[in-house]
Design a protein around this motif. Structure first.
Motif, PDB file in Angstrom:
ATOM      1  N   GLY A 187       0.253   4.098  -2.709  1.00 47.67           N
ATOM      2  CA  GLY A 187       0.002   5.489  -2.346  1.00 47.67           C
ATOM      3  C   GLY A 187       0.961   6.444  -3.033  1.00 47.67           C
ATOM      4  O   GLY A 187       0.570   7.500  -3.517  1.00 47.67           O
ATOM      5  N   GLN A 200      -3.735   7.228   2.073  1.00 44.87           N
ATOM      6  CA  GLN A 200      -4.426   6.240   1.249  1.00 44.87           C
ATOM      7  C   GLN A 200      -5.901   6.603   1.206  1.00 44.87           C
ATOM      8  O   GLN A 200      -6.512   6.824   2.250  1.00 44.87           O
ATOM      9  CB  GLN A 200      -4.301   4.829   1.861  1.00 44.87           C
ATOM     10  N   TYR A 243       0.805  -1.217   0.000  1.00 41.85           N
ATOM     11  CA  TYR A 243       0.000   0.000   0.000  1.00 41.85           C
ATOM     12  C   TYR A 243       0.844   1.276   0.000  1.00 41.85           C
ATOM     13  O   TYR A 243       0.438   2.290  -0.555  1.00 41.85           O
ATOM     14  CB  TYR A 243      -0.963   0.025   1.188  1.00 41.85           C
TER      15      TYR A 243
END
Length: 156
Positions: A41, A51, A37
């Motif tokens: 991002g 995010q 992630y």
């Protein structure tokens, strides 16, 4: 409908539907095509600290799918739909012209990092420009077609 209009609609439908699909994948919890992630991002919102939540990402997905349907002509050829195509095309071209940093600022997000800026310069801005041009070219409201339909209806 001319070859150019049909091709433009196909390009816009393909791009917007693909964007809707990838956002749906992200809303489901996947970081694909990135390995995590943080990298996602950095690639899509400018930094690894922020995010978008699943609901916001699903809204973007739904808007992209709806935009694909409008681009393809799935909602008809009325003046309102032609207007929506034109406004969407101009919005996409504005995103291409002003860039991702401006878009992030409008959304209230932090300044983007170098990775996002490079991806925006190489991929995102050209993609938004192509989609915007395709929406505008596909927005053409065919007056010849409308006249032909009117003649056919009168002949009945």
């Amino acid at each position: 409908m001319s070859f150019i209009t049909r091709t433009a609609r196909l390009v816009a439908w393909t791009g917007l539907t693909a964007a809707g699909a990838i956002h749906a994948v992200w809303a489901s919890g996947s970081s694909w095509p990135e390995r995590n992630y943080k990298r996602l991002g950095e690639a899509v919102v400018g930094n690894g600290k922020q995010q978008p939540d699943a609901q916001a990402t699903m809204v973007v997905s739904g808007l992209a799918f709806a935009g694909g349907a409008v681009a393809a002509g799935g909602l008809g050829e009325g003046k309102l739909i032609v207007g929506v195509r034109r406004v969407a095309g101009l919005a996409l071209i504005a995103r291409a012209a002003f860039g991702g940093a401006a878009a992030l600022q409008v959304l209230g997000l932090d300044e983007p990092g170098k990775r996002f800026e490079e991806l925006d310069r190489r991929y995102y801005r050209p993609a938004f420009g192509i989609l915007g041009a395709a929406m505008l070219l596909g927005a053409k409201d065919s007056k010849k077609r409308a006249a032909k339909l009117a003649l056919k209806q009168q002949a009945r």
